[in-house]
Design a protein around this motif. Structure first.
Motif, PDB file in Angstrom:
ATOM      1  N   VAL A  66       0.641   4.819   6.085  1.00  0.00           N
ATOM      2  CA  VAL A  66       0.795   3.650   5.901  1.00  0.00           C
ATOM      3  C   VAL A  66       1.974   2.593   6.809  1.00  0.00           C
ATOM      4  CG1 VAL A  66       1.191   1.652   4.105  1.00  0.00           C
ATOM      5  CG2 VAL A  66       0.260   3.656   3.286  1.00  0.00           C
ATOM      6  N   VAL A 121      -1.834   8.919   3.437  1.00  0.00           N
ATOM      7  CA  VAL A 121      -2.289   7.780   4.249  1.00  0.00           C
ATOM      8  C   VAL A 121      -0.998   7.135   5.165  1.00  0.00           C
ATOM      9  CG1 VAL A 121      -3.033   5.419   4.416  1.00  0.00           C
ATOM     10  CG2 VAL A 121      -4.096   7.091   2.736  1.00  0.00           C
ATOM     11  N   LEU A 178       0.843  -1.089  -0.069  1.00  0.00           N
ATOM     12  CA  LEU A 178       0.011   0.071  -0.088  1.00  0.00           C
ATOM     13  C   LEU A 178       0.901   1.198  -0.033  1.00  0.00           C
ATOM     14  CD1 LEU A 178      -2.704  -1.053   2.684  1.00  0.00           C
ATOM     15  CD2 LEU A 178      -2.969  -1.377   0.193  1.00  0.00           C
ATOM     16  N   ARG A 179       2.093   1.320  -0.351  1.00  0.00           N
ATOM     17  CA  ARG A 179       3.133   2.170  -0.274  1.00  0.00           C
ATOM     18  C   ARG A 179       2.681   3.403  -1.067  1.00  0.00           C
ATOM     19  NH1 ARG A 179       8.652   0.010  -1.310  1.00  0.00           N
ATOM     20  NH2 ARG A 179       7.546  -0.671  -3.271  1.00  0.00           N
ATOM     21  N   GLY A 180       1.985   3.099  -2.343  1.00  0.00           N
ATOM     22  CA  GLY A 180       1.527   4.075  -3.017  1.00  0.00           C
ATOM     23  C   GLY A 180       0.477   5.131  -2.442  1.00  0.00           C
ATOM     24  N   LEU A 181      -0.289   4.646  -1.285  1.00  0.00           N
ATOM     25  CA  LEU A 181      -1.127   5.557  -0.584  1.00  0.00           C
ATOM     26  C   LEU A 181      -0.606   6.634   0.146  1.00  0.00           C
ATOM     27  CD1 LEU A 181      -3.792   3.022   0.813  1.00  0.00           C
ATOM     28  CD2 LEU A 181      -4.062   4.259  -1.221  1.00  0.00           C
ATOM     29  N   LYS A 182       0.843   6.451   0.421  1.00  0.00           N
ATOM     30  CA  LYS A 182       1.469   7.429   1.156  1.00  0.00           C
ATOM     31  C   LYS A 182       1.619   8.806   0.574  1.00  0.00           C
ATOM     32  CE  LYS A 182       5.036   4.841   3.461  1.00  0.00           C
ATOM     33  NZ  LYS A 182       6.310   4.276   2.971  1.00  0.00           N
ATOM     34  N   LYS A 183       1.127   8.795  -0.854  1.00  0.00           N
ATOM     35  CA  LYS A 183       1.292  10.057  -1.607  1.00  0.00           C
ATOM     36  C   LYS A 183      -0.114  10.912  -1.012  1.00  0.00           C
ATOM     37  CE  LYS A 183       4.254   9.035  -5.610  1.00  0.00           C
ATOM     38  NZ  LYS A 183       3.799   7.572  -6.054  1.00  0.00           N
ATOM     39  N   ILE A 184      -1.201  10.131  -0.744  1.00  0.00           N
ATOM     40  CA  ILE A 184      -2.254  10.871  -0.353  1.00  0.00           C
ATOM     41  C   ILE A 184      -2.544  10.901   0.908  1.00  0.00           C
ATOM     42  CG2 ILE A 184      -3.790  10.648  -2.496  1.00  0.00           C
ATOM     43  CD1 ILE A 184      -5.127   8.051  -1.037  1.00  0.00           C
TER      44      ILE A 184
END
Lengths: 277, 279
Positions: free
Chosen positions: A153, A151, A143-149
């Motif tokens: 993680v 979150v 879910l690393r991608g969610l850090k951009k928004i």
């Protein structure tokens, strides 16, 4: 009594499934759960069922062991079955007073039961072949991608792994507190439901106090070991996809494709030959 | 390695409504110097300020007055805080509350991971640290399956993997059984001798300090006695005036001396006692 509870129980057998990247397994599980809602024909169940049986065989986790862990959900399964069996309207084939058995009812009950069964076995197959640590690792990296928004993680994964680490410790502590109170005459097993709930309050108060104290100690120990969140942090075993993981990803789509083909193309053909299904 | 000058720490005690009840001076003008490679023990009864000094060295608490340098770094300098913590690792009392991961090797890796050490080196450091504390056979175990002494050794390995110059241990054996206590103390002496790591052991068990190079006795936030274990324990009355005991053999020799025997002052071990008795 409390020691019987095992959360995220892992069955080590060193199979291929155990060695797969946790991200692959998480995605597989998600896909499998979603696929449960895709099909609606007998053939679909066959495909999903056979896939599951093959996976269980590969995992080398004894089927008995898997079913044993399902005790808690048996009730739910039976409840769903009975409800569907008698509450579905349609062509009545058997009736006793207000209880009606319909052809559609039997069909829905059997299929719903199977669906639930697949769902539960499928997801427990993941927890049985993946250690809690791998699971949180997989979630964090996956879910690393969610850090951009924004979150958090990493923080969530860290919380999860700490929670998993402290579950056995807190269970043991609860056991100790209960015994200490039982020794002073507390009664947890008798009396009305209301009284029994009331008897739990004196357990939770010391448990919470001790949990907060532990949290405070742990936070200090983590700071002393230079923990500062997800800043410039490396991992001892960073997750890396191997050939086998890529094959596993590929197989997921093969499974989905076969399932949709069987359900949407083959099944209507079969229905013409065998109208029963 | 560690140099404190007129170090003081105050905290404010509040009642339940948050009103100030009083100011407590946990450390009161402590001057201290610990050289590289020393094994120093700090003794003191509860509330003597010995734990406060450990937290100061690890930059968990900031000094109210005075200065404290660890490995040449000023602990009050916010920007150096992580360097301070890396050079002076800290082991706490409760082994359960300082182990982060559910696998021994992952817990040992936690420190180096936080420091941003590259993965292959983390593996080396974990193997090295576990070997040094004699826990290499348990690298794949769950910490919950270990004994107290083993858990505490894992905690020490976790600090060791950060390659510190100095390890501060705040009553590491208080929650262990006698066997576990011996394991931990033995490990510390080995690390001190073989790896040259400075050890600062805070304890209230007298028999753990007999092997130290230097003993510091604290009372009421001040350093009241300082010297080799033999120097300290030859002054039995003074040690007792600070609400501390002396090791059992020391006390026995002291009491026997009062009744006419002739033991040298400051008998520290059973062997010494026997030799003195026979010779």
């Amino acid at each position: 009594m409390l020691r019987d509870i095992t959360i995220g129980q892992y069955y080590p057998s060193g199979s291929v499934l155990h060695r797969l990247d946790p991200r692959v397994k998480l995605f597989w599980t998600l896909l499998y759960i979603v696929s449960m809602f895709v099909f609606n024909t007998f053939l679909g169940y066959v495909v999903a069922g056979v896939t599951l049986i093959v996976l269980i065989k590969i995992s080398r986790v004894p089927f008995k062991f898997m079913v044993k862990g399902l005790k808690a959900v048996w009730m739910l399964l039976i409840f769903t079955l009975v409800l569907n069996l008698f509450m579905t309207s349609g062509e009545v084939i058997w009736q006793w007073k207000f209880l009606k058995l319909t052809r559609e009812g039997i069909r829905t009950a059997v299929f719903m039961g199977l669906r639930l069964f697949f769902l539960i076995i499928g997801s427990s197959l993941m927890t049985l072949t993946t250690t809690p640590n791998q699971l949180t690792d997989g979630l964090e990296t996956g879910l690393r991608g969610l850090k951009k928004i924004k979150v958090p993680v990493h923080e969530l994964a860290m919380m999860m792994s700490i929670a998993l680490r402290f579950i056995p410790i807190l269970l043991e502590e609860t056991d100790k507190i209960m015994k200490a109170q039982a020794a002073r005459g507390a009664d947890f097993d008798e009396g009305k439901f209301k009284d029994r709930v009331k008897a739990l309050v004196p357990i939770f108060v010391p448990l919470f106090v001790s949990a907060f104290r532990r949290a405070n100690d742990l936070a200090m120990a983590m700071e002393a070991r230079c923990y500062r969140g997800d800043v410039n942090r490396t991992r001892m075993n960073p997750l890396k996809y191997k050939q086998i993981d890529r094959i596993a990803y590929l197989l997921q789509f093969v499974y989905l494709a076969v399932l949709i083909c069987a359900d949407k193309l083959l099944a209507p053909l079969l229905t013409k030959v065998l109208p029963m299904l | 390695m560690i140099k404190a000058n007129k170090l003081a720490y105050e905290y404010i005690r509040r009642d339940e409504e948050g009103n100030v009840e009083g100011i407590i001076r946990a450390l009161d003008g402590v001057d201290l110097e610990i050289k590289k490679g020393d094994f120093v023990a700090i003794l003191g009864h509860n509330g003597s300020g010995k734990s406060t000094i450990a937290k100061e060295i690890n930059a968990i608490l900031e000094p109210t007055e005075g200065t404290l340098f660890v490995n040449g770094l000023d602990v009050s300098d916010e920007s150096k805080i992580w360097d301070v913590r890396q050079s002076a690792g800290m082991v706490f009392q409760n082994p359960d509350n300082q182990i982060v991961a559910s696998l021994v090797e992952e817990d040992v890796a936690f420190g180096p991971e936080n420091l941003g050490v590259p993965s292959p080196e983390i593996k080396q450091r974990v193997a090295y640290a576990l070997e040094k504390v004699g826990m290499e056979d348990h690298r794949g175990s769950s910490p919950n399956a270990l004994s107290g002494g083993q858990k505490q050794r894992v905690a020490i390995a976790g600090i060791l993997a950060m390659k510190p110059k100095c390890i501060v241990l705040d009553e590491p054996t208080a929650m262990l059984d006698p066997g576990g206590r011996r394991e931990v103390i033995k490990t510390l002496h080995e690390l001190n001798k073989k790896e040259g790591i400075t050890i600062l052991l805070i304890t209230h068990y007298m028999d753990e300090v007999t092997g130290a190079d230097r003993v510091i006795v604290m009372d009421d936030g001040k350093i009241v006695m300082q010297g080799t274990p033999r120097e300290i324990f030859s002054k039995v009355d003074e040690v007792k005036s600070h609400h501390l005991d002396v090791p059992q053999v020391t006390e026995l020799a002291y009491e026997l001396n009062k009744r006419g025997f002739r033991f040298p002052p400051g008998v520290l071990t059973k062997e010494e006692f026997i030799n003195a008795l026979l010779g």
